[in-house]
Design a protein around this motif. Structure first.
Motif, PDB file in Angstrom:
ATOM      1  N   GLN A   1       0.829  -1.206   0.000  1.00 33.33           N
ATOM      2  CA  GLN A   1       0.000   0.000   0.000  1.00 33.33           C
ATOM      3  C   GLN A   1       0.864   1.256   0.000  1.00 33.33           C
ATOM      4  O   GLN A   1       0.553   2.235  -0.676  1.00 33.33           O
ATOM      5  CB  GLN A   1      -0.950   0.001   1.196  1.00 33.33           C
ATOM      6  CG  GLN A   1      -2.044  -1.031   1.084  1.00 33.33           C
ATOM      7  CD  GLN A   1      -2.862  -1.141   2.357  1.00 33.33           C
ATOM      8  OE1 GLN A   1      -2.534  -0.553   3.393  1.00 33.33           O
ATOM      9  NE2 GLN A   1      -3.945  -1.918   2.293  1.00 33.33           N
TER      10      GLN A   1
ATOM     11  N   GLU B   1       2.238   1.763  -3.512  1.00 39.50           N
ATOM     12  CA  GLU B   1       1.184   2.273  -4.395  1.00 39.50           C
ATOM     13  C   GLU B   1       0.920   3.749  -4.112  1.00 39.50           C
ATOM     14  O   GLU B   1       0.724   4.540  -5.037  1.00 39.50           O
ATOM     15  CB  GLU B   1      -0.095   1.456  -4.225  1.00 39.50           C
ATOM     16  CG  GLU B   1       0.023   0.053  -4.792  1.00 39.50           C
ATOM     17  CD  GLU B   1      -1.164  -0.834  -4.447  1.00 39.50           C
ATOM     18  OE1 GLU B   1      -2.075  -0.407  -3.689  1.00 39.50           O
ATOM     19  OE2 GLU B   1      -1.171  -1.986  -4.929  1.00 39.50           O
ATOM     20  N   ALA B   2       0.896   4.127  -2.846  1.00 41.16           N
ATOM     21  CA  ALA B   2       0.688   5.524  -2.477  1.00 41.16           C
ATOM     22  C   ALA B   2       1.829   6.399  -2.990  1.00 41.16           C
ATOM     23  O   ALA B   2       1.603   7.513  -3.481  1.00 41.16           O
ATOM     24  CB  ALA B   2       0.540   5.671  -0.965  1.00 41.16           C
TER      25      ALA B   2
ATOM     26  N   VAL C   1       3.753   5.823  -5.645  1.00 43.97           N
ATOM     27  CA  VAL C   1       3.598   5.942  -7.100  1.00 43.97           C
ATOM     28  C   VAL C   1       2.508   6.970  -7.422  1.00 43.97           C
ATOM     29  O   VAL C   1       2.678   7.809  -8.307  1.00 43.97           O
ATOM     30  CB  VAL C   1       3.279   4.571  -7.736  1.00 43.97           C
ATOM     31  CG1 VAL C   1       2.828   4.714  -9.176  1.00 43.97           C
ATOM     32  CG2 VAL C   1       4.481   3.648  -7.635  1.00 43.97           C
ATOM     33  N   TYR C   2       1.402   6.914  -6.676  1.00 41.17           N
ATOM     34  CA  TYR C   2       0.316   7.870  -6.912  1.00 41.17           C
ATOM     35  C   TYR C   2       0.784   9.300  -6.635  1.00 41.17           C
ATOM     36  O   TYR C   2       0.499  10.213  -7.413  1.00 41.17           O
ATOM     37  CB  TYR C   2      -0.899   7.530  -6.038  1.00 41.17           C
ATOM     38  CG  TYR C   2      -2.079   8.432  -6.317  1.00 41.17           C
ATOM     39  CD1 TYR C   2      -2.945   8.159  -7.359  1.00 41.17           C
ATOM     40  CD2 TYR C   2      -2.320   9.557  -5.541  1.00 41.17           C
ATOM     41  CE1 TYR C   2      -4.029   8.985  -7.639  1.00 41.17           C
ATOM     42  CE2 TYR C   2      -3.398  10.389  -5.803  1.00 41.17           C
ATOM     43  CZ  TYR C   2      -4.243  10.101  -6.851  1.00 41.17           C
ATOM     44  OH  TYR C   2      -5.315  10.929  -7.126  1.00 41.17           O
ATOM     45  N   LEU C   3       1.495   9.493  -5.546  1.00 37.51           N
ATOM     46  CA  LEU C   3       1.987  10.833  -5.214  1.00 37.51           C
ATOM     47  C   LEU C   3       2.965  11.349  -6.268  1.00 37.51           C
ATOM     48  O   LEU C   3       2.903  12.514  -6.674  1.00 37.51           O
ATOM     49  CB  LEU C   3       2.651  10.841  -3.834  1.00 37.51           C
ATOM     50  CG  LEU C   3       1.707  10.719  -2.650  1.00 37.51           C
ATOM     51  CD1 LEU C   3       2.498  10.543  -1.355  1.00 37.51           C
ATOM     52  CD2 LEU C   3       0.789  11.921  -2.562  1.00 37.51           C
ATOM     53  N   GLU C   4       3.859  10.493  -6.732  1.00 40.00           N
ATOM     54  CA  GLU C   4       4.807  10.900  -7.775  1.00 40.00           C
ATOM     55  C   GLU C   4       4.066  11.249  -9.062  1.00 40.00           C
ATOM     56  O   GLU C   4       4.372  12.243  -9.715  1.00 40.00           O
ATOM     57  CB  GLU C   4       5.836   9.790  -8.026  1.00 40.00           C
ATOM     58  CG  GLU C   4       6.821   9.617  -6.894  1.00 40.00           C
ATOM     59  CD  GLU C   4       7.706   8.377  -7.044  1.00 40.00           C
ATOM     60  OE1 GLU C   4       7.422   7.517  -7.911  1.00 40.00           O
ATOM     61  OE2 GLU C   4       8.680   8.270  -6.282  1.00 40.00           O
ATOM     62  N   SER C   5       3.069  10.443  -9.420  1.00 34.76           N
ATOM     63  CA  SER C   5       2.281  10.705 -10.627  1.00 34.76           C
ATOM     64  C   SER C   5       1.459  11.977 -10.475  1.00 34.76           C
ATOM     65  O   SER C   5       1.316  12.746 -11.420  1.00 34.76           O
ATOM     66  CB  SER C   5       1.356   9.517 -10.923  1.00 34.76           C
ATOM     67  OG  SER C   5       2.110   8.355 -11.154  1.00 34.76           O
ATOM     68  N   SER C   6       0.936  12.197  -9.277  1.00 35.05           N
ATOM     69  CA  SER C   6       0.169  13.423  -9.008  1.00 35.05           C
ATOM     70  C   SER C   6       1.057  14.652  -9.181  1.00 35.05           C
ATOM     71  O   SER C   6       0.619  15.668  -9.726  1.00 35.05           O
ATOM     72  CB  SER C   6      -0.403  13.398  -7.592  1.00 35.05           C
ATOM     73  OG  SER C   6      -1.291  12.331  -7.440  1.00 35.05           O
TER      74      SER C   6
ATOM     75  N   PRO D   1      -0.306   7.711 -15.428  1.00 41.03           N
ATOM     76  CA  PRO D   1      -1.235   6.590 -15.239  1.00 41.03           C
ATOM     77  C   PRO D   1      -2.678   7.088 -15.362  1.00 41.03           C
ATOM     78  O   PRO D   1      -2.989   8.234 -15.009  1.00 41.03           O
ATOM     79  CB  PRO D   1      -0.948   6.123 -13.807  1.00 41.03           C
ATOM     80  CG  PRO D   1       0.390   6.680 -13.469  1.00 41.03           C
ATOM     81  CD  PRO D   1       0.542   7.936 -14.262  1.00 41.03           C
TER      82      PRO D   1
ATOM     83  N   GLU E   1      -5.238   6.625 -13.666  1.00 42.39           N
ATOM     84  CA  GLU E   1      -5.907   7.037 -12.426  1.00 42.39           C
ATOM     85  C   GLU E   1      -5.560   8.448 -11.967  1.00 42.39           C
ATOM     86  O   GLU E   1      -6.195   8.961 -11.050  1.00 42.39           O
ATOM     87  CB  GLU E   1      -5.668   6.030 -11.296  1.00 42.39           C
ATOM     88  CG  GLU E   1      -4.234   5.810 -10.907  1.00 42.39           C
ATOM     89  CD  GLU E   1      -3.545   4.700 -11.691  1.00 42.39           C
ATOM     90  OE1 GLU E   1      -2.408   4.369 -11.349  1.00 42.39           O
ATOM     91  OE2 GLU E   1      -4.139   4.168 -12.641  1.00 42.39           O
ATOM     92  N   VAL E   2      -4.578   9.103 -12.577  1.00 42.20           N
ATOM     93  CA  VAL E   2      -4.276  10.485 -12.190  1.00 42.20           C
ATOM     94  C   VAL E   2      -4.529  11.484 -13.321  1.00 42.20           C
ATOM     95  O   VAL E   2      -4.369  12.681 -13.117  1.00 42.20           O
ATOM     96  CB  VAL E   2      -2.825  10.647 -11.668  1.00 42.20           C
ATOM     97  CG1 VAL E   2      -2.599   9.825 -10.423  1.00 42.20           C
ATOM     98  CG2 VAL E   2      -1.807  10.363 -12.726  1.00 42.20           C
TER      99      VAL E   2
END
Length: 179
Positions: free
Chosen positions: A16, A19-20, A22-27, A60, A62-63
């Motif tokens: 988790q 994944e968080a 990766v999401y923060l970097e993509s954001s 990605p 999702e962002v």
């Protein structure tokens, strides 16, 4: 193996956290793209929009919704879809459009992208029909209609009507043969 038991319970937490991250970097990349779009002045060159479009496509799905002003990217994507369709690369055009729109609400996408995508579907359906691949054409066009139920499907519907007419003509008995 002897110490695996110590992290097994934490594996979900670690996954988790990854994944968080990766999401923060993509954001953060989405925010950088927003800043680059906001910094554009006048009419950007094709090279500028293509560079921004490549950055957008690298995000990605999702962002992608975090990109707040994608209109300029939509115009570039529509041009790319039209270019692929003009080269009769309909499957590539459709795949490109679907990939571009992934993760975004259809209502948030400029109409030109969807129209270019629908035209690619219609052209692919017509090409299949011209090759007597009626069933494939019908499946493709029906799928398109289901996916884009709220869009202006006039180009797709025109091809579908022609396809239905052709199928009806092929199924009609030939009059005057053999008595």
């Amino acid at each position: 193996d002897e110490v695996k038991y110590a992290v097994e319970g934490s594996l979900d937490t670690l996954t988790q956290a990854e994944e968080a991250l990766v999401y923060l970097e993509s954001s953060a990349k989405a925010e950088e793209l927003n800043a680059a779009i906001a910094a554009l002045t006048g009419t950007p060159s094709g090279e500028e929009t293509q560079a921004l479009l490549r950055q957008y496509e690298a995000l990605p799905a999702e962002v992608r919704h975090l990109v707040t002003s994608p209109e300029i990217l939509d115009r570039a994507a529509a041009a790319e879809i039209k270019k692929l369709s003009a080269a009769k690369k309909y499957e590539e055009a459709i795949a490109y459009a679907e990939g571009y729109m992934a993760g975004r609400e259809r209502s948030g996408i400029q109409g030109g992208v969807i129209k270019a995508c629908l035209n690619a579907y219609a052209a692919r359906g017509k090409a299949l029909m011209n090759s007597a691949r009626y069933e494939e054409s019908y499946v493709l066009l029906r799928s398109c209609r289901e996916t884009y139920a709220g869009a202006d499907l006039s180009a797709v519907n025109d091809v579908l009507r022609t396809l239905n007419k052709t199928i009806a003509e092929l199924q009609a008995p030939v009059v005057g043969e053999g008595g």
